[in-house]
Design a protein around this motif. Structure first.
Motif, PDB file in Angstrom:
ATOM      1  N   LEU A  83       0.830  -1.212   0.000  1.00  0.00           N
ATOM      2  CA  LEU A  83       0.000   0.000   0.000  1.00  0.00           C
ATOM      3  C   LEU A  83       0.867   1.266   0.000  1.00  0.00           C
ATOM      4  O   LEU A  83       0.552   2.233  -0.707  1.00  0.00           O
ATOM      5  N   ASN A  84       1.925   1.247   0.771  1.00  0.00           N
ATOM      6  CA  ASN A  84       2.817   2.406   0.792  1.00  0.00           C
ATOM      7  C   ASN A  84       3.488   2.634  -0.560  1.00  0.00           C
ATOM      8  O   ASN A  84       3.615   3.775  -1.001  1.00  0.00           O
ATOM      9  N   ARG A  85       3.900   1.563  -1.202  1.00  0.00           N
ATOM     10  CA  ARG A  85       4.529   1.700  -2.520  1.00  0.00           C
ATOM     11  C   ARG A  85       3.538   2.194  -3.568  1.00  0.00           C
ATOM     12  O   ARG A  85       3.887   3.007  -4.424  1.00  0.00           O
ATOM     13  N   MET A  86       2.334   1.712  -3.499  1.00  0.00           N
ATOM     14  CA  MET A  86       1.351   2.043  -4.509  1.00  0.00           C
ATOM     15  C   MET A  86       0.678   3.402  -4.293  1.00  0.00           C
ATOM     16  O   MET A  86       0.361   4.098  -5.241  1.00  0.00           O
ATOM     17  N   PHE A  87       0.465   3.752  -3.046  1.00  0.00           N
ATOM     18  CA  PHE A  87      -0.312   4.956  -2.745  1.00  0.00           C
ATOM     19  C   PHE A  87       0.402   5.967  -1.854  1.00  0.00           C
ATOM     20  O   PHE A  87      -0.210   6.904  -1.380  1.00  0.00           O
ATOM     21  N   ASN A  88       1.689   5.761  -1.624  1.00  0.00           N
ATOM     22  CA  ASN A  88       2.463   6.617  -0.730  1.00  0.00           C
ATOM     23  C   ASN A  88       1.839   6.688   0.641  1.00  0.00           C
ATOM     24  O   ASN A  88       1.742   7.635   1.298  1.00  0.00           O
TER      25      ASN A  88
END
Length: 88
Positions: A83-88
C-alpha cells in the motif's frame, strides 16, 4: 518489519508455518524437494538467509527451525508495504 522476504524465503516460511511447530532442516529439505524440486543445498542456503534476517531461529541438535514471525504478522507487513509503494 524492515526486512523483506524474497520468493524463495517465503516458500520456506510457508512450509514452517504449515507445520505450526518447530521442524528440522532435514524435513524442510524433503518438503521443499517434493513441492519445489529443490535440492538440500538450496533449502539449507535459504534457511541460513532466514536465520540471518531474524525470521527463524535454528536450534541444535538437529538443526531445528522455528518461525520467529507469524504468517499473519508477515501478511500485515507485506500489505502495508504494498500500500505504501502504490499509494504513498
Amino acid at each position: 518489519m524492515k526486512q523483506k522476504l524474497f520468493d524463495s524465503e517465503l516458500k520456506i516460511m510457508k512450509l514452517i508455518w504449515q507445520n505450526e511447530k518447530p521442524i528440522s532442516a532435514k524435513n524442510l529439505s524433503v518438503l521443499a524437494d517434493k513441492q519445489y524440486s529443490w535440492n538440500k543445498n538450496t533449502t539449507y542456503t535459504v534457511i541460513k538467509k532466514l536465520v540471518a534476517k531474524g525470521f527463524i531461529r535454528r536450534d541444535e541438535p538437529g538443526f531445528i527451525c522455528t518461525a520467529l514471525v507469524s504468517q499473519s504478522e508477515m501478511q500485515k507487513s507485506e500489505t502495508v508495504s504494498l500500500l505504501n509503494r502504490m499509494f504513498n
